[in-house]
Design a protein around this motif. Structure first.
Motif, PDB file in Angstrom:
ATOM      1  N   MET A   1       0.847  -1.183   0.000  1.00 38.90           N
ATOM      2  CA  MET A   1       0.000   0.000   0.000  1.00 38.90           C
ATOM      3  C   MET A   1       0.889   1.243   0.000  1.00 38.90           C
ATOM      4  N   SER A   2       0.437   2.255  -0.698  1.00 39.09           N
ATOM      5  CA  SER A   2       1.180   3.508  -0.718  1.00 39.09           C
ATOM      6  C   SER A   2       0.927   4.276   0.580  1.00 39.09           C
ATOM      7  N   ILE A   3       1.733   5.258   0.814  1.00 36.31           N
ATOM      8  CA  ILE A   3       1.562   6.089   2.018  1.00 36.31           C
ATOM      9  C   ILE A   3       0.210   6.787   1.983  1.00 36.31           C
ATOM     10  N   LEU A   4      -0.165   7.305   0.811  1.00 39.74           N
ATOM     11  CA  LEU A   4      -1.436   8.014   0.687  1.00 39.74           C
ATOM     12  C   LEU A   4      -2.633   7.087   0.940  1.00 39.74           C
ATOM     13  N   SER A   5      -2.603   5.888   0.385  1.00 38.55           N
ATOM     14  CA  SER A   5      -3.711   4.957   0.615  1.00 38.55           C
ATOM     15  C   SER A   5      -3.748   4.506   2.072  1.00 38.55           C
ATOM     16  N   THR A   6      -2.584   4.376   2.690  1.00 45.95           N
ATOM     17  CA  THR A   6      -2.527   4.028   4.112  1.00 45.95           C
ATOM     18  C   THR A   6      -3.119   5.140   4.965  1.00 45.95           C
ATOM     19  N   ILE A   7      -2.794   6.384   4.637  1.00 51.36           N
ATOM     20  CA  ILE A   7      -3.332   7.531   5.390  1.00 51.36           C
ATOM     21  C   ILE A   7      -4.855   7.542   5.306  1.00 51.36           C
ATOM     22  N   PHE A   8      -5.401   7.334   4.110  1.00 50.57           N
ATOM     23  CA  PHE A   8      -6.859   7.339   3.978  1.00 50.57           C
ATOM     24  C   PHE A   8      -7.497   6.154   4.691  1.00 50.57           C
ATOM     25  N   ALA A   9      -6.845   5.009   4.671  1.00 48.36           N
ATOM     26  CA  ALA A   9      -7.373   3.853   5.400  1.00 48.36           C
ATOM     27  C   ALA A   9      -7.389   4.145   6.908  1.00 48.36           C
ATOM     28  N   VAL A  10      -6.350   4.791   7.398  1.00 52.10           N
ATOM     29  CA  VAL A  10      -6.304   5.171   8.818  1.00 52.10           C
ATOM     30  C   VAL A  10      -7.428   6.159   9.131  1.00 52.10           C
ATOM     31  N   LEU A  11      -7.671   7.114   8.236  1.00 55.56           N
ATOM     32  CA  LEU A  11      -8.764   8.069   8.453  1.00 55.56           C
ATOM     33  C   LEU A  11     -10.115   7.361   8.525  1.00 55.56           C
ATOM     34  N   VAL A  12     -10.315   6.357   7.677  1.00 56.60           N
ATOM     35  CA  VAL A  12     -11.561   5.586   7.719  1.00 56.60           C
ATOM     36  C   VAL A  12     -11.665   4.841   9.051  1.00 56.60           C
ATOM     37  N   ALA A  13     -10.571   4.244   9.500  1.00 57.73           N
ATOM     38  CA  ALA A  13     -10.581   3.533  10.786  1.00 57.73           C
ATOM     39  C   ALA A  13     -10.900   4.497  11.926  1.00 57.73           C
ATOM     40  N   LEU A  14     -10.297   5.674  11.899  1.00 49.18           N
ATOM     41  CA  LEU A  14     -10.565   6.672  12.947  1.00 49.18           C
ATOM     42  C   LEU A  14     -12.025   7.122  12.906  1.00 49.18           C
ATOM     43  N   GLU A  15     -12.582   7.244  11.709  1.00 50.69           N
ATOM     44  CA  GLU A  15     -14.004   7.582  11.594  1.00 50.69           C
ATOM     45  C   GLU A  15     -14.864   6.478  12.222  1.00 50.69           C
ATOM     46  N   CYS A  16     -14.498   5.234  11.991  1.00 56.34           N
ATOM     47  CA  CYS A  16     -15.218   4.108  12.606  1.00 56.34           C
ATOM     48  C   CYS A  16     -15.158   4.191  14.128  1.00 56.34           C
ATOM     49  N   PHE A  17     -13.986   4.528  14.660  1.00 54.01           N
ATOM     50  CA  PHE A  17     -13.844   4.653  16.117  1.00 54.01           C
ATOM     51  C   PHE A  17     -14.655   5.838  16.647  1.00 54.01           C
ATOM     52  N   TYR A  18     -14.719   6.920  15.870  1.00 55.99           N
ATOM     53  CA  TYR A  18     -15.514   8.079  16.290  1.00 55.99           C
ATOM     54  C   TYR A  18     -16.996   7.710  16.339  1.00 55.99           C
ATOM     55  N   ILE A  19     -17.465   7.011  15.313  1.00 50.41           N
ATOM     56  CA  ILE A  19     -18.862   6.578  15.305  1.00 50.41           C
ATOM     57  C   ILE A  19     -19.120   5.641  16.486  1.00 50.41           C
ATOM     58  N   MET A  20     -18.165   4.747  16.768  1.00 58.45           N
ATOM     59  CA  MET A  20     -18.301   3.869  17.931  1.00 58.45           C
ATOM     60  C   MET A  20     -18.414   4.695  19.211  1.00 58.45           C
ATOM     61  N   TYR A  21     -17.580   5.716  19.330  1.00 61.19           N
ATOM     62  CA  TYR A  21     -17.611   6.594  20.504  1.00 61.19           C
ATOM     63  C   TYR A  21     -18.990   7.242  20.648  1.00 61.19           C
ATOM     64  N   LEU A  22     -19.518   7.768  19.548  1.00 60.34           N
ATOM     65  CA  LEU A  22     -20.832   8.404  19.594  1.00 60.34           C
ATOM     66  C   LEU A  22     -21.920   7.411  19.985  1.00 60.34           C
ATOM     67  N   GLU A  23     -21.882   6.225  19.395  1.00 62.56           N
ATOM     68  CA  GLU A  23     -22.957   5.257  19.586  1.00 62.56           C
ATOM     69  C   GLU A  23     -22.838   4.456  20.878  1.00 62.56           C
ATOM     70  N   THR A  24     -21.624   4.312  21.393  1.00 64.18           N
ATOM     71  CA  THR A  24     -21.419   3.421  22.531  1.00 64.18           C
ATOM     72  C   THR A  24     -21.111   4.167  23.834  1.00 64.18           C
ATOM     73  N   ILE A  25     -20.323   5.216  23.750  1.00 66.12           N
ATOM     74  CA  ILE A  25     -19.885   5.906  24.966  1.00 66.12           C
ATOM     75  C   ILE A  25     -20.794   7.095  25.303  1.00 66.12           C
ATOM     76  N   ILE A  26     -21.062   7.943  24.313  1.00 60.70           N
ATOM     77  CA  ILE A  26     -21.894   9.131  24.566  1.00 60.70           C
ATOM     78  C   ILE A  26     -23.214   9.005  23.794  1.00 60.70           C
ATOM     79  N   THR A  27     -23.868   7.905  23.995  1.00 58.34           N
ATOM     80  CA  THR A  27     -25.041   7.516  23.220  1.00 58.34           C
ATOM     81  C   THR A  27     -26.142   8.566  23.210  1.00 58.34           C
ATOM     82  N   ASP A  28     -26.422   9.176  24.340  1.00 58.28           N
ATOM     83  CA  ASP A  28     -27.547  10.129  24.391  1.00 58.28           C
ATOM     84  C   ASP A  28     -27.083  11.573  24.585  1.00 58.28           C
TER      85      ASP A  28
END
Length: 118
Positions: A1-28
């Motif tokens: 994988m190129s550096i650029l594709s790795t960076i975007f994959a990391v951004l997608v993973a971080l977005e997944c973790f952010y959504i998890m945070y919203l839905e699981t930790i600060i749900t309401d």
């Protein structure tokens, strides 16, 4: 994988973790209410709260899967990105078209970069 594709994959993973945070930790919370366009009262309902937390775990595991793929098996990353894109398409059709841009957009860019830039 190129550096650029790795960076975007990391951004997608971080977005997944952010959504998890919203839905699981600060749900309401106000932020979760704003992001998902729902009233806080709705988010405080036990049945919906439980469903959100369950969905949050799925998102967190997708992020974890991307990181695992980046470190141990890069061939997993495109499959996970395709899954995220398909879920975003379903969400755009069934709920809100913005989902395709917000959740699917980074995954689409990451997938294109992954497939084109080696």
């Amino acid at each position: 994988m190129s550096i650029l594709s790795t960076i975007f994959a990391v951004l997608v993973a971080l977005e997944c973790f952010y959504i998890m945070y919203l839905e699981t930790i600060i749900t309401d919370s106000d932020k979760t209410s704003q992001v998902f366009g729902m009233k806080r009262e709705e988010l405080q309902m036990n049945s919906l709260n439980t469903l959100f937390k369950n969905q949050g775990i799925y998102n967190g595991l997708l992020g974890l899967g991307i990181f695992y793929g980046l470190v141990f098996n890069p061939s997993l990353v495109p499959a996970i990105l395709v899954y995220i894109i398909l879920v975003a398409i379903y969400g755009a059709v069934s709920s809100n078209p913005r989902i395709l841009l917000m959740q699917g957009g980074p995954a689409i860019i990451a997938l294109i970069l992954n497939l084109l830039v080696k």
